[in-house]
Design an enzyme around this catalytic site. Structure first.
Site, PDB file in Angstrom:
ATOM      1  N   SER A 129       0.828  -1.212   0.000  1.00 18.13           N
ATOM      2  CA  SER A 129       0.000   0.000   0.000  1.00 18.13           C
ATOM      3  C   SER A 129       0.857   1.255   0.000  1.00 18.13           C
ATOM      4  O   SER A 129       1.956   1.268   0.574  1.00 18.13           O
ATOM      5  CB  SER A 129      -0.869  -0.023   1.261  1.00 18.13           C
ATOM      6  N   TYR A 154      -2.170  -0.313  10.122  1.00 24.12           N
ATOM      7  CA  TYR A 154      -2.373  -0.878   8.774  1.00 24.12           C
ATOM      8  C   TYR A 154      -1.081  -0.768   7.969  1.00 24.12           C
ATOM      9  O   TYR A 154      -0.598  -1.744   7.388  1.00 24.12           O
ATOM     10  CB  TYR A 154      -3.515  -0.139   8.069  1.00 24.12           C
TER      11      TYR A 154
HETATM   12  N1  NAD Z   1      -8.301  -0.252  -2.689  1.00 20.85           N
HETATM   13  C1  NAD Z   1      -7.236   0.496  -2.442  1.00 20.85           C
HETATM   14  O1  NAD Z   1      -7.205   1.705  -2.707  1.00 20.85           O
HETATM   15  C2  NAD Z   1      -6.003  -0.124  -1.857  1.00 20.85           C
HETATM   16  C3  NAD Z   1      -4.903   0.706  -1.607  1.00 20.85           C
HETATM   17  C4  NAD Z   1      -3.740   0.155  -1.071  1.00 20.85           C
HETATM   18  C5  NAD Z   1      -3.678  -1.200  -0.820  1.00 20.85           C
HETATM   19  N2  NAD Z   1      -4.755  -1.998  -1.040  1.00 20.85           N
HETATM   20  C6  NAD Z   1      -4.625  -3.427  -0.739  1.00 20.85           C
HETATM   21  O2  NAD Z   1      -5.092  -4.170  -1.856  1.00 20.85           O
HETATM   22  C7  NAD Z   1      -5.699  -5.393  -1.433  1.00 20.85           C
HETATM   23  C8  NAD Z   1      -7.106  -5.489  -1.978  1.00 20.85           C
HETATM   24  O3  NAD Z   1      -7.833  -4.336  -1.522  1.00 20.85           O
HETATM   25  P1  NAD Z   1      -9.372  -4.085  -1.859  1.00 20.85           P
HETATM   26  O4  NAD Z   1      -9.541  -2.634  -2.000  1.00 20.85           O
HETATM   27  O5  NAD Z   1      -9.820  -5.010  -2.931  1.00 20.85           O
HETATM   28  O6  NAD Z   1     -10.004  -4.520  -0.458  1.00 20.85           O
HETATM   29  P2  NAD Z   1     -11.306  -5.361  -0.124  1.00 20.85           P
HETATM   30  O7  NAD Z   1     -11.536  -5.207   1.338  1.00 20.85           O
HETATM   31  O8  NAD Z   1     -12.416  -5.001  -1.051  1.00 20.85           O
HETATM   32  O9  NAD Z   1     -10.844  -6.842  -0.451  1.00 20.85           O
HETATM   33  C9  NAD Z   1     -10.164  -7.664   0.455  1.00 20.85           C
HETATM   34  C10 NAD Z   1     -10.912  -8.994   0.515  1.00 20.85           C
HETATM   35  O10 NAD Z   1     -10.139  -9.856   1.349  1.00 20.85           O
HETATM   36  C11 NAD Z   1     -11.004 -10.604   2.160  1.00 20.85           C
HETATM   37  N3  NAD Z   1     -10.286 -10.961   3.375  1.00 20.85           N
HETATM   38  C12 NAD Z   1      -9.846 -10.148   4.379  1.00 20.85           C
HETATM   39  N4  NAD Z   1      -9.234 -10.856   5.331  1.00 20.85           N
HETATM   40  C13 NAD Z   1      -9.261 -12.155   4.925  1.00 20.85           C
HETATM   41  C14 NAD Z   1      -8.811 -13.375   5.489  1.00 20.85           C
HETATM   42  N5  NAD Z   1      -8.188 -13.406   6.668  1.00 20.85           N
HETATM   43  N6  NAD Z   1      -9.010 -14.510   4.794  1.00 20.85           N
HETATM   44  C15 NAD Z   1      -9.643 -14.507   3.579  1.00 20.85           C
HETATM   45  N7  NAD Z   1     -10.130 -13.378   3.018  1.00 20.85           N
HETATM   46  C16 NAD Z   1      -9.938 -12.225   3.681  1.00 20.85           C
HETATM   47  C17 NAD Z   1     -12.181  -9.689   2.433  1.00 20.85           C
HETATM   48  O11 NAD Z   1     -13.370 -10.413   2.735  1.00 20.85           O
HETATM   49  C18 NAD Z   1     -12.287  -8.908   1.126  1.00 20.85           C
HETATM   50  O12 NAD Z   1     -13.253  -9.477   0.259  1.00 20.85           O
HETATM   51  C19 NAD Z   1      -5.617  -5.374   0.087  1.00 20.85           C
HETATM   52  O13 NAD Z   1      -4.467  -6.097   0.457  1.00 20.85           O
HETATM   53  C20 NAD Z   1      -5.455  -3.904   0.428  1.00 20.85           C
HETATM   54  O14 NAD Z   1      -4.795  -3.730   1.657  1.00 20.85           O
HETATM   55  C21 NAD Z   1      -5.906  -1.496  -1.553  1.00 20.85           C
END
Ligand code: NAD
Length: 330
Positions: A129, A154
């Site tokens: 991130s 985080y």
């Molecule tokens: N969306 C953004 O702007 C952004 C920015 C920086 C980093 N990220 C990272 O990208 C990745 C995806 O983000 P996103 O926006 O799609 O988030 P999101 O919350 O929509 O997707 C994450 C998914 O992981 C699942 N999950 C969480 N913990 C879990 C576990 N222990 N076991 C199984 N499933 C689990 C959740 O149910 C969810 O569906 C994450 O690692 C997030 O930290 C996202």
């Protein structure tokens, strides 16, 4: 190829899985469907994938060692992993720190332990991130910059993921690439993030809370650009850095951002245009754990991955709002 995608019911995971299936890969999807936000939205995302014959879904917690070991042993042919499951969100990490420890630390180790035993694995790609840049004030944020000043748990867990993955890459020669995403938005987006929160408040005539009195800058990145970057990374297994003093392990880290920060107030104005409604703004101070600006230096991603963000904020917001209207019947 058979690709394991974790967090497949999530915003980025669903789009990545869809793109992989479209180009003919088989996708083994894992998600625990937790209730951090609307589980109905997660289910609706996965409903788009399940009709595809190349897709299988496993409702599993990635921190559940036995469950994941059993999944890995049943699928020894996995050639790629795109590990996106995590407890996301900066502000929630002040409320529920243990959720981050379970999913982002324990979960990462379980994934790494499974990955290192897969004899056909070519590449382990995982989500980091922009928040790892924390209190850095040098802009744009470069992957060469030191990242030792996280301002949220985080961010600290995401940085720990990078360090733990680098270790596995070194110990087992496992090709691994970490991607630092910058504020991703678009259709099927995350309801806890500013673009979605603002859109729903404006659509429902509720006031919006604008932090740091509106003096916030974000490198908003459209989901399709992120998906292209993730697939480009998957297709280029990391190698040791040939530059003297570079990493001797096959582990790389890249920024996936838009390389063009927008003023939060301009983003809100674009949402207002797309929704045809003005927002009532409540200006508030900076929130703990938050940062005033994110701006990605994507030079290395362009050079090594051919990454090139193409979607402008106006186009991206219009597409996001078109989806929002259709999905919520606004
Ligand atoms: N969306 C953004 O702007 C952004 C920015 C920086 C980093 N990220 C990272 O990208 C990745 C995806 O983000 P996103 O926006 O799609 O988030 P999101 O919350 O929509 O997707 C994450 C998914 O992981 C699942 N999950 C969480 N913990 C879990 C576990 N222990 N076991 C199984 N499933 C689990 C959740 O149910 C969810 O569906 C994450 O690692 C997030 O930290 C996202």
């Amino acid at each position: 190829m058979t690709i394991l995608v974790t967090g497949v019911a999530g915003f980025i995971g669903m789009h990545v899985a869809q793109a992989l299936l479209a180009r003919g890969e088989s996708v083994i999807g894992v998600d625990e469907f937790n209730d951090y936000y609307d589980v109905g939205l997660k289910q609706a995302r996965v409903d788009r994938l399940t009709p595809h014959p190349g897709f299988s879904l496993h409702r599993l917690d990635i921190a559940d060692r036995e469950g994941m070991e059993s999944l890995f042993s049943r699928h020894p042919g996995i050639e790629g992993i795109i590990h996106l499951a995590a407890q996301a969100g900066v502000r929630y990490s002040l409320e529920n720190p243990y959720a981050y420890v379970r999913s982002n630390l324990m979960g990462q180790v379980v994934m790494l332990e499974g990955a290192r035993r897969l004899t056909r694995l070519r590449h382990f790609v995982y989500a980091s991130s922009s928040s790892v840049y924390g209190a850095n004030d040098k802009q744009p944020f470069s992957v060469e910059d030191p990242v030792e000043r996280p301002v949220s748990l985080y961010a600290a867990t995401k940085r720990a993921d990078e360090l733990m993955t680098r270790t596995y890459s070194h110990l087992y020669g496992m090709a691994a690439t970490g991607l630092r995403f910058f504020t991703v938005y678009g259709p099927w987006g995350r309801p806890d993030m500013a673009p979605f929160l603002f859109a729903s408040a404006i659509a429902q005539g509720r006031p919006i809370r604008v932090f740091n009195h509106g003096d916030m800058w974000r490198d908003f990145t459209y989901i399709d650009d992120i998906v292209s970057g993730v697939l480009a990374a998957l297709d280029r297994p990391a190698t040791p850095d040939p530059v003297a003093g570079g990493d001797t392990a096959p582990h790389r880290i890249y920024n996936l951002g838009n390389n063009r920060p927008e003023r939060l107030l301009d983003f809100i104005a674009a949402l207002e245009d797309a929704l045809g409604r003005k927002a009532e703004r409540i200006l508030e101070p900076m929130q703990p754990g938050d940062v005033p600006a994110t701006y990605a230096d994507v030079a290395a991603s362009m050079r090594d991955l051919g990454y090139q963000p193409t979607v402008t904020m106006q186009d991206g917001v219009a597409r996001f709002i078109a989806w929002y209207r259709a999905y919520y019947g606004v």
